[in-house]
Design an enzyme around this catalytic site. Structure first.
Site, PDB file in Angstrom:
ATOM      1  CB  SER A  81      -0.953  -0.003   1.197  1.00 33.01           C
ATOM      2  OG  SER A  81      -0.233  -0.124   2.420  1.00 33.01           O
TER       3      SER A  81
ATOM      4  CB  ALA B  99      -0.844   3.789   1.918  1.00 32.89           C
TER       5      ALA B  99
ATOM      6  CG  ASN C  75       1.513  -0.965  14.026  1.00 37.34           C
ATOM      7  OD1 ASN C  75       2.141  -1.995  14.235  1.00 37.34           O
ATOM      8  ND2 ASN C  75       1.758  -0.197  12.972  1.00 37.34           N
TER       9      ASN C  75
ATOM     10  CE  LYS D  43       4.582   4.902  12.427  1.00 35.40           C
ATOM     11  NZ  LYS D  43       3.503   4.395  11.556  1.00 35.40           N
TER      12      LYS D  43
ATOM     13  CE  LYS E  98       6.642   6.088   8.573  1.00 32.86           C
ATOM     14  NZ  LYS E  98       5.323   6.696   8.885  1.00 32.86           N
TER      15      LYS E  98
ATOM     16  NE  ARG F  76      10.196  -9.578  -2.152  1.00 34.29           N
ATOM     17  CZ  ARG F  76      11.447 -10.042  -2.132  1.00 34.29           C
ATOM     18  NH1 ARG F  76      11.747 -11.122  -2.836  1.00 34.29           N
ATOM     19  NH2 ARG F  76      12.388  -9.440  -1.437  1.00 34.29           N
TER      20      ARG F  76
ATOM     21  CB  SER G 170      -3.229   2.926  12.787  1.00 29.69           C
ATOM     22  OG  SER G 170      -2.207   2.280  13.521  1.00 29.69           O
TER      23      SER G 170
ATOM     24  N   GLY H  68       6.753  10.330   8.542  1.00 23.07           N
ATOM     25  CA  GLY H  68       5.754  11.301   8.966  1.00 23.07           C
ATOM     26  C   GLY H  68       4.356  10.711   8.950  1.00 23.07           C
TER      27      GLY H  68
ATOM     28  CD  GLU I 201       7.321  -2.895   9.482  1.00 22.68           C
ATOM     29  OE1 GLU I 201       8.074  -3.526  10.251  1.00 22.68           O
ATOM     30  OE2 GLU I 201       7.522  -2.815   8.265  1.00 22.68           O
TER      31      GLU I 201
END
EC number: 1.1.1.94
Length: 346
Positions: free
Chosen positions: A15, A143, A259, A194, A110, A36, A257, A139, A284
């Site tokens: 994304s 996406a 996460n 973050k 990130k 890929r 988000s 920042g 992540e």
């Protein structure tokens, strides 16, 4: 005026890579996107959509896509890497022998290198050598919103001023602001931490602990960023800007988000494996929490929120136990040291 000969290769057709490739393509830069997944690449190249990661959003018809890495980087003036952190080292190793002299490499990845805990600029410098211009793009930026053309602001940090400005110029436009700086460590730290802190806020929201808890966790999470930044050589103003506070607020409060969504699911009682499977994309924080705590332990910095998140993601404690432990910590001054020291020369 844009140099008509300038070509940009974006590596990573997820994304974020797709969004950034579409951004610079819309700014009239000849852009090619490498990935890929053959089906994803074909959908971008033929239907002008990324059916898997950004469905139903039309991409510029001028954006090309390929699964051939050598073809993607051939003739590129600079390269933007936007792969997950676990694929960063491998991607650069494949890129290195294909890189022409003078071609710079930026990344929007990130996190830290999994296993070693190294900053990504350290990995890039080791693999690509000392002469390649490097920069990091970071920042508060979802996406989907970038691809839809909604207003966004990021920051580009690098030691090579000319290359950093080149990257920022390509991204900067009517609906996308790109600032510049030279604090690579601070920019990378904010972008990595973050994600971990967003899990804690997601857990609190999932447990319905209220807006007070959310605000407290975000603020104390920022404090953890600042304390770690102080011992690794980053500048506090970087963490108070787009790379730190900006990205932290977005990731902790935005429903896009991954996460935060992971933390929310855990706070609602879902298992870690079920939550990851339901989200269906790379999260992540699962790996980054280990690397953040590795940095903290190596530098003797206490990060209670990040530590609790790591324990929850390792399934050593429940989300409830993690929140209870944070609330049970002893009373103390809000700041144990001066985070911002006055510069008398200003």
């Amino acid at each position: 005026m844009i140099d008509s000969k300038q070509k940009i290769a974006v590596l990573g057709a997820g994304s974020w890579g797709t969004a950034l490739a579409a951004l610079v393509a819309r700014h009239d830069y000849p852009t090619i996107l490498w990935g890929r997944d053959v089906r994803v690449i074909q959908s971008i190249d033929i239907q002008h959509q990324n059916f898997r990661y950004l469905p139903s959003i039309m991409l510029p018809q001028t954006l090309r896509a390929t699964t051939d890495l050598a073809a993607a980087v051939s003739g590129a003036d600079w390269i933007l890497v936007a792969v997950p952190s676990y694929a960063f080292t491998e991607t650069l190793c494949r890129l290195a022998p294909l890189l022409s002299i003078g071609v710079g490499v930026a990344w929007a990845t990130k996190g830290f290198e999994p296993g070693s805990g190294r900053f990504l600029h350290e990995v890039a410098r080791e693999i690509l050598g000392g002469d390649v211009p490097l920069a990091v793009v970071t920042g508060p930026s979802f996406a989907k919103e970038v691809t839809l053309g909604l207003p966004t602001a990021v920051t580009v940090h690098g030691e090579d001023v000319c290359f950093t400005q080149m990257v920022a110029n390509a991204m900067h436009g009517p609906m996308f602001r790109a600032y510049t700086g030279n604090d690579v460590i601070g920019a990378e730290l904010g972008g990595a931490m973050k994600n971990v802190l967003a899990v804690a806020i997601g857990v609190a929201d999932g447990m319905q602990l209220g807006m007070n808890a959310r605000a407290g966790l975000i603020t104390r999470g920022l404090n953890e960023m600042l304390r770690l930044s102080a011992v690794i050589g980053a500048r506090p103003e970087t963490l108070m800007g787009l790379a730190g506070l900006g990205d932290l607020v977005l990731t902790c409060t935005g429903d896009l988000s991954r996460n935060r969504r992971l933390g929310f699911a855990l706070g609602r009682g879902q298992s870690l494996s079920d939550a990851i499977r339901e989200i269906g994309q790379v999260i992540e924080s699962v790996q980054t929490s280990d690397e953040v705590m590795r940095q903290a332990e190596q530098n003797g910095v206490e990060l209670p929120i990040s530590e609790a998140v790591r324990a929850v993601l390792r399934e050593e404690i429940t989300p409830y136990a993690g929140m209870k432990a944070l609330l049970a910590r002893e009373q103390k001054p809000e700041y144990l040291d001066i985070l911002f020291k006055a510069n008398c020369s200003l």
